[in-house]
Motif scaffolding. Sequence first.
Motif, mmCIF file in Angstrom:
data_model
loop_
_atom_site.group_PDB
_atom_site.id
_atom_site.type_symbol
_atom_site.label_atom_id
_atom_site.label_comp_id
_atom_site.label_asym_id
_atom_site.label_seq_id
_atom_site.Cartn_x
_atom_site.Cartn_y
_atom_site.Cartn_z
ATOM 1 N N ARG A 2 0.821 -1.058 0.127
ATOM 2 C CA ARG A 2 0.036 0.011 -0.036
ATOM 3 C C ARG A 2 0.857 1.178 0.069
ATOM 4 O O ARG A 2 0.505 2.246 -0.800
ATOM 5 C CB ARG A 2 -0.795 -0.027 1.283
ATOM 6 N N ASP A 35 1.197 4.158 -2.981
ATOM 7 C CA ASP A 35 0.897 5.564 -2.645
ATOM 8 C C ASP A 35 2.005 6.374 -3.126
ATOM 9 O O ASP A 35 1.770 7.476 -3.427
ATOM 10 C CB ASP A 35 0.406 5.556 -1.187
ATOM 11 N N ARG A 48 2.386 6.864 -6.854
ATOM 12 C CA ARG A 48 0.984 7.814 -7.279
ATOM 13 C C ARG A 48 1.698 9.367 -7.009
ATOM 14 O O ARG A 48 1.538 9.997 -8.114
ATOM 15 C CB ARG A 48 -0.207 7.693 -6.608
#
Length: 319
Positions: free
Chosen positions: A205, A209, A212
């Motif tokens: 995760r 993140d 991005r």
Amino acid sequence: MLFASLLLADCLTLGADASAQTTPPVAPRHVVAITFDDLPYVNEGAKTPVQAAVAAQHRIVQALRCGHVPATGFVNEDKVQALGPVGSRLLAEWNKGLLALGNHGYSHFDSNDLDVAGIEREIVKGEATIRPMAATAERGISFFRFPYNHVGDTEARRAAIGQVLAAHGYTLAASTIDTSDYMFNTAYEHAFAARQTAEMKRITRAYLDYSRTQIAYYDQLDRKVVGRDVPAIMLLHVNRLNAATIKPLLELFRSAGYRFVSLAEAQADPVYSAMPSVATKYGPMWGYRWARERHVKIDGRLEQEPPAWISAAVGDAAK
């Protein structure tokens, strides 16, 4: 035949999953070339895990093919040799369709530590498997990427490197987006070895993140420096983490309005017509090199670092 059968099944599964999505796709307004370093597989420790290399290659290749994503894989010949016959079989999957092979040197060498003759030897020895393999498919090997993106720590070395590449028919492979995937992968490998499933999910995760954030950051950086949208070039590595996250990684680009192009198409843009004319000991992304070349003031502190707990996990893994 077995690999092809598995690939077809995976593509059918991927298509079924995609049809269940309700979020409409974003109309593409940018382009990005996807590249992978350290083929066939990033070595973790003294012995390359053959099963891990095969599994990672399968997941990455099938995601690229099912998504019709062009990609270039940069090969270290010593990693091919470390896997024995499996190494060349894995590379064969990058020698067809929208996938292409590139040279990353015989070993994961640091050009800052070698003289020009040593650099040239690394380039030539790096062709041992990929050059004849490409020839069997009537292809060439067009791009060379230096490990660590070290392309000349002095002006003399930078110029000499350019001459060596030209003499061997290579174009220097650029890179504009870095996600520090090697750090996240080190933490992921440590959690994998300890069978810490929850920690692996946490790292995944955090990696997505951060990716991005970096995609958006480098888009803004390049626009500020160049003054327009330029084709992006994503730098990844063939490792366990990217094998586990390749589908959502590609989706990050789609959701941000990118379409995928080959490295050759991306670097056909005039901004890539020449090597950055600045010498640096380190390996920054091309946006920072262009900024120095064009005397554009950039505050590198605005770029986010990976989470502190990832850095701590990397330190723990090294103990």
